[in-house]
Scaffold this active site. Structure first.
Site, PDB file in Angstrom:
ATOM      1  N   LYS A   1      57.106  24.862  19.098  1.00 18.54           N
ATOM      2  CA  LYS A   1      58.110  24.336  17.816  1.00 18.54           C
ATOM      3  C   LYS A   1      58.364  25.592  17.016  1.00 18.54           C
ATOM      4  CE  LYS A   1      56.583  21.932  14.305  1.00 18.54           C
ATOM      5  NZ  LYS A   1      57.161  22.905  13.133  1.00 18.54           N
TER       6      LYS A   1
ATOM      7  N   GLU B   1      62.210  16.562   8.889  1.00 18.84           N
ATOM      8  CA  GLU B   1      61.272  16.407   7.834  1.00 18.84           C
ATOM      9  C   GLU B   1      61.771  16.411   6.626  1.00 18.84           C
ATOM     10  OE1 GLU B   1      57.300  19.034   5.866  1.00 18.84           O
ATOM     11  OE2 GLU B   1      58.211  19.874   7.695  1.00 18.84           O
TER      12      GLU B   1
END
Length: 264
Positions: A112, A181
Site C-alpha cells: 500500500k 481515509e
C-alpha cells in the site's frame, strides 16, 4: 476455506457484499482475526504509533514493516495480506521497486502506497513487474505535517474533485485496491461508484465496498487520541473474537459506520 485474493474482493464489490479489514502486527492476533473471517489484514505503518509510541507514522522503516509482515504471515491462512510502504520508501520508482520487493518476499500479497498523481508511474511499474498495489487517498498520514494535522480532506469542491480524479488515475495506472481515509461520505460514494476496483473506507462513511480499522481501536486499547471514526467493539462484547465478529456483522448489515463515525 479458500484464500481471499484481489479477485475475491472484486467479486464482493460486484455482488454488493461488504467486506472487512483490520490492521495486524503479530501472528497471534492475525490468526484470531483470520479465523473469525476478516478478509484483509494490513501490516500498517500505524505500528509506529500504536506499538512504538510515536506521535505519527514517519519513523517506521521498511525493515520494521517486513519484520511484522513475516510475523503476520505465519498466523494466517485465508486473509489477503497487505503491507504498508513507509514514509520515503517509495520516493522514486526504483526505490519503490526495491522496498516493495522486500515486503513481498516477507509474505505480503500486496503493498500500500499513499499519494495521488505523482505515484502513477510507480504504480504502473510495480504492477507490470508483478507487485499488486493498494493506493491510499484522502487523509494520508505520512503527509500529516503538510496537512497541518490529522484533518478531514476533500470537503471543498476543488479538493474533492482532485481526489476523485486521482482515484480514477490510480485505477488506470494499475492499482487493484484503494483506501480512502477521512473524507466526506458523499465523496467516498462518488469514488466507489466511479471505480471498478474495490474501495476500502476508514472515516469515509458506509457506502464504500469495505471498511478498515486499526485493531487497537476495535479492542479499545489505544492510548491518547481516539479517532471519531473508530468503535470499541471489545467494550460491548467482552471478548476479542466476539469483538471481531461484531465488527464483521455490523459492516455486513450496514450499521457500521453510522453517522457518528462519518464526516460530511
Amino acid at each position: 476455506m479458500s484464500k481471499v485474493t484481489s479477485s475475491t474482493l472484486l467479486k464482493y464489490k460486484q455482488e454488493g457484499r461488504k467486506f472487512t479489514a483490520l490492521t495486524a502486527y503479530d501472528a497471534s492476533f492475525a490468526s484470531a482475526f483470520d479465523g473469525e473471517g476478516i478478509d484483509v489484514l494490513l501490516v500498517g505503518d500505524s505500528l509506529g504509533m500504536v506499538l512504538q509510541g510515536h506521535d505519527d507514522t514517519l519513523p517506521v522503516t521498511t525493515a520494521e514493516i517486513a519484520y511484522h509482515t513475516r510475523c503476520v504471515r505465519r498466523g494466517i491462512e485465508r486473509s489477503l495480506l497487505i503491507a504498508d510502504m513507509p514514509f520515503m520508501s517509495y520516493a522514486t520508482p526504483e526505490q519503490a521497486m526495491e522496498n516493495a520487493t522486500a515486503l513481498m518476499q516477507a509474505g505480503a500479497n500486496m503493498v500500500k502506497l499513499e499519494g495521488g498523481h505523482w505515484l502513477l508511474e510507480t504504480v504502473t511499474k510495480l504492477t507490470e513487474r508483478g507487485i499488486p498495489v493498494c493506493a491510499h487517498l484522502g487523509l494520508t498520514p505520512q503527509s500529516v505535517h503538510v496537512f497541518g494535522g490529522f484533518k478531514v480532506q476533500g470537503r471543498d469542491a476543488e479538493n474533492a474533485q482532485r481526489i476523485l480524479d486521482e482515484a480514477k488515475a490510480l485505477e488506470a495506472a494499475g492499482a487493484q485496491l484503494l483506501v480512502v481515509e477521512c473524507i466526506p461520505e458523499s465523496l467516498a460514494t462518488a469514488i466507489t461508484q466511479a471505480l471498478t476496483i474495490p474501495v476500502i473506507g476508514i472515516g469515509a462513511g458506509a457506502t464504500t465496498d469495505g471498511q478498515i480499522l486499526v485493531m487497537h481501536d476495535v479492542l479499545g486499547i489505544s492510548s491518547g487520541y481516539i479517532p471519531r471514526f473508530s468503535k470499541n467493539y471489545l467494550k460491548q462484547t467482552g471478548e476479542i473474537r466476539s469483538a471481531v465478529r461484531a465488527y464483521i456483522e455490523e459492516v455486513a448489515n450496514g450499521t457500521f459506520p453510522s453517522s457518528e463515525h462519518t464526516f460530511s
